[in-house]
Design a protein around this motif. Structure first.
Motif, PDB file in Angstrom:
ATOM      1  N   ALA A 170       0.861  -1.181   0.000  1.00  0.00           N
ATOM      2  CA  ALA A 170       0.000   0.000   0.000  1.00  0.00           C
ATOM      3  C   ALA A 170       0.898   1.231   0.000  1.00  0.00           C
ATOM      4  CB  ALA A 170      -0.871  -0.001   1.254  1.00  0.00           C
ATOM      5  N   CYS A 171       0.322   2.388  -0.298  1.00  0.00           N
ATOM      6  CA  CYS A 171       1.103   3.633  -0.319  1.00  0.00           C
ATOM      7  C   CYS A 171       1.836   3.817   1.022  1.00  0.00           C
ATOM      8  CB  CYS A 171       0.200   4.830  -0.584  1.00  0.00           C
ATOM      9  SG  CYS A 171       1.070   6.407  -0.440  1.00  0.00           S
ATOM     10  N   ALA A 172       3.152   4.009   0.944  1.00  0.00           N
ATOM     11  CA  ALA A 172       3.953   4.115   2.170  1.00  0.00           C
ATOM     12  C   ALA A 172       3.689   5.423   2.917  1.00  0.00           C
ATOM     13  CB  ALA A 172       5.445   4.002   1.823  1.00  0.00           C
ATOM     14  N   SER A 173       3.000   6.370   2.245  1.00  0.00           N
ATOM     15  CA  SER A 173       2.696   7.642   2.916  1.00  0.00           C
ATOM     16  C   SER A 173       1.299   7.653   3.531  1.00  0.00           C
ATOM     17  CB  SER A 173       2.800   8.805   1.925  1.00  0.00           C
ATOM     18  OG  SER A 173       4.144   9.057   1.619  1.00  0.00           O
ATOM     19  N   CYS A 174       0.279   7.172   2.745  1.00  0.00           N
ATOM     20  CA  CYS A 174      -1.105   7.344   3.230  1.00  0.00           C
ATOM     21  C   CYS A 174      -1.867   6.032   3.356  1.00  0.00           C
ATOM     22  CB  CYS A 174      -1.862   8.317   2.321  1.00  0.00           C
ATOM     23  SG  CYS A 174      -2.287   7.588   0.718  1.00  0.00           S
ATOM     24  N   GLY A 175      -1.294   4.914   2.896  1.00  0.00           N
ATOM     25  CA  GLY A 175      -1.984   3.629   3.049  1.00  0.00           C
ATOM     26  C   GLY A 175      -2.928   3.275   1.917  1.00  0.00           C
ATOM     27  N   GLU A 176      -3.095   4.181   0.946  1.00  0.00           N
ATOM     28  CA  GLU A 176      -3.945   3.906  -0.217  1.00  0.00           C
ATOM     29  C   GLU A 176      -3.462   2.641  -0.945  1.00  0.00           C
ATOM     30  OE1 GLU A 176      -6.618   5.616  -1.957  1.00  0.00           O
ATOM     31  OE2 GLU A 176      -6.399   3.833  -3.193  1.00  0.00           O
ATOM     32  N   ARG A 177      -4.429   1.786  -1.348  1.00  0.00           N
ATOM     33  CA  ARG A 177      -4.037   0.527  -1.986  1.00  0.00           C
ATOM     34  C   ARG A 177      -4.133   0.556  -3.511  1.00  0.00           C
ATOM     35  NH1 ARG A 177      -2.946  -3.737   0.991  1.00  0.00           N
ATOM     36  NH2 ARG A 177      -3.076  -3.405   3.246  1.00  0.00           N
ATOM     37  N   VAL A 191       4.345   4.682  -3.513  1.00  0.00           N
ATOM     38  CA  VAL A 191       3.428   5.768  -3.132  1.00  0.00           C
ATOM     39  C   VAL A 191       2.355   5.924  -4.206  1.00  0.00           C
ATOM     40  CG1 VAL A 191       5.017   7.082  -1.650  1.00  0.00           C
ATOM     41  CG2 VAL A 191       5.046   7.446  -4.123  1.00  0.00           C
ATOM     42  N   CYS A 192       1.215   6.466  -3.786  1.00  0.00           N
ATOM     43  CA  CYS A 192       0.085   6.642  -4.696  1.00  0.00           C
ATOM     44  C   CYS A 192       0.208   7.965  -5.441  1.00  0.00           C
ATOM     45  CB  CYS A 192      -1.232   6.572  -3.918  1.00  0.00           C
ATOM     46  SG  CYS A 192      -1.511   8.044  -2.908  1.00  0.00           S
ATOM     47  N   ALA A 193      -0.715   8.184  -6.384  1.00  0.00           N
ATOM     48  CA  ALA A 193      -0.678   9.392  -7.217  1.00  0.00           C
ATOM     49  C   ALA A 193      -0.764  10.659  -6.372  1.00  0.00           C
ATOM     50  CB  ALA A 193      -1.811   9.340  -8.241  1.00  0.00           C
ATOM     51  N   ALA A 194      -1.493  10.600  -5.265  1.00  0.00           N
ATOM     52  CA  ALA A 194      -1.645  11.798  -4.436  1.00  0.00           C
ATOM     53  C   ALA A 194      -0.383  12.110  -3.635  1.00  0.00           C
ATOM     54  CB  ALA A 194      -2.833  11.619  -3.480  1.00  0.00           C
ATOM     55  N   CYS A 195       0.437  11.103  -3.406  1.00  0.00           N
ATOM     56  CA  CYS A 195       1.631  11.278  -2.551  1.00  0.00           C
ATOM     57  C   CYS A 195       2.925  11.229  -3.347  1.00  0.00           C
ATOM     58  CB  CYS A 195       1.676  10.182  -1.490  1.00  0.00           C
ATOM     59  SG  CYS A 195       0.252  10.129  -0.410  1.00  0.00           S
ATOM     60  N   GLU A 196       2.828  11.363  -4.672  1.00  0.00           N
ATOM     61  CA  GLU A 196       4.008  11.063  -5.490  1.00  0.00           C
ATOM     62  C   GLU A 196       5.078  12.147  -5.472  1.00  0.00           C
ATOM     63  OE1 GLU A 196       3.389  10.730  -9.647  1.00  0.00           O
ATOM     64  OE2 GLU A 196       1.930  12.349  -9.702  1.00  0.00           O
TER      65      GLU A 196
HETATM   66 ZN   LIG Z   1      -0.589   7.976  -0.762  1.00  0.00          ZN
END
Ligand SMILES: [Zn+2]
Length: 256
Positions: A170-177, A191-196
């Motif tokens: 999952a995203c290492a910053s926010c947990g998004e899968r 990381v996800c698109a929001a945390c990139e």
């Molecule tokens: Zn994220």
């Protein structure tokens, strides 16, 4: 070998298995060895008179030898080699420049990532398996990408043993899968698109390689194309720089 022999920490004789990571000339006839052992991590030892023609150690205190070794522990951190028997000399890899180079990089990575006497028996086993694998494929026509994939799979397993395995689920910053698009060394994983912000792109193939390499045995390292392997190496490098302040040699040589 009794388990007790290798965990004996009092001064005196020490019997253990070891892989020779480095072997350096010292004085007129001696060598200083960096050894990796199952129960005492990385230790340094001096082998006296080893460069004389009639040395009882023969040529077995060379890099990459897997030995059953006897050491004398005095007051100094430098132990003294008193006996050595070969468990495996990996003779085939010694005749193959590419395998030798890969073995040197594997030993360097172990010696620098696990440079203390803290025991990591899993790392010792991993190194022996990687040397055996290089020996087995030495002299063959393995593709360059396969050597690279194998070296990266080995490094990923070292990260895991060091407690530095990148977070991949999952995203290492926010947990998004969902929508995992990048890798961030600072965040410690994908990381996800929001945390990139601050990350670099990590494609599906690179992601799949890392997941599979961590899950499988070293002998079943997955294959991947050069762009994916380049991203995997960058992810490993970023993880080591941020969390271990360590920069290793590239996983494979330029001429490979
Ligand atoms: Zn994220």
């Amino acid at each position: 070998m009794r388990a007790l022999d290798s965990v004996e920490l009092m001064p005196g004789p020490v019997k253990t298995e070891a892989v020779v990571l480095r072997s350096m000339r010292y004085g007129e006839a001696d060598r200083i060895l960096h050894l990796y052992t199952p129960a005492r991590g990385r230790v340094s030892a001096i082998a006296k008179g080893v460069r004389r023609a009639r040395s009882r150690f023969g040529g077995r205190l060379e890099p990459f030898f897997r030995l059953r070794i006897e050491l004398h522990e005095g007051r100094s951190e430098l132990l003294t080699v008193t006996g050595a028997q070969t468990v495996d000399g990996y003779a085939r890899l010694r005749g193959d420049a590419r395998a030798l180079d890969a073995a040197a990089r594997a030993c360097d990575a172990v010696g620098r990532l696990f440079e203390t006497t803290e025991p990591h028996p899993g790392v010792f086993n991993l190194l022996c398996r990687q040397l055996a694998l290089l020996d087995q494929h030495a002299g063959g026509a393995a593709r360059v990408a396969d050597s690279w994939a194998s070296a990266l799979a080995f490094r990923l397993k070292l990260l895991l043993a060091a407690g530095l395995a990148p977070q991949l689920g999952a995203c290492a910053s926010c947990g998004e899968r969902e929508h995992l698009v990048g890798f961030s060394g600072a965040a410690g994983g994908v990381v996800c698109a929001a945390c990139e912000a601050g990350s670099f792109p990590l494609g599906e193939d690179a992601y799949a390689f890392m997941t599979a390499a961590l899950a499988r045995a070293l002998t079943q390292a997955p294959a991947a194309g050069d762009p994916a392997l380049g991203q995997v190496e960058r992810a490993i490098t970023a993880t080591l720089e941020h969390h271990a302040h360590l920069r290793l040699m590239p996983a494979v040589g330029r001429s490979c």
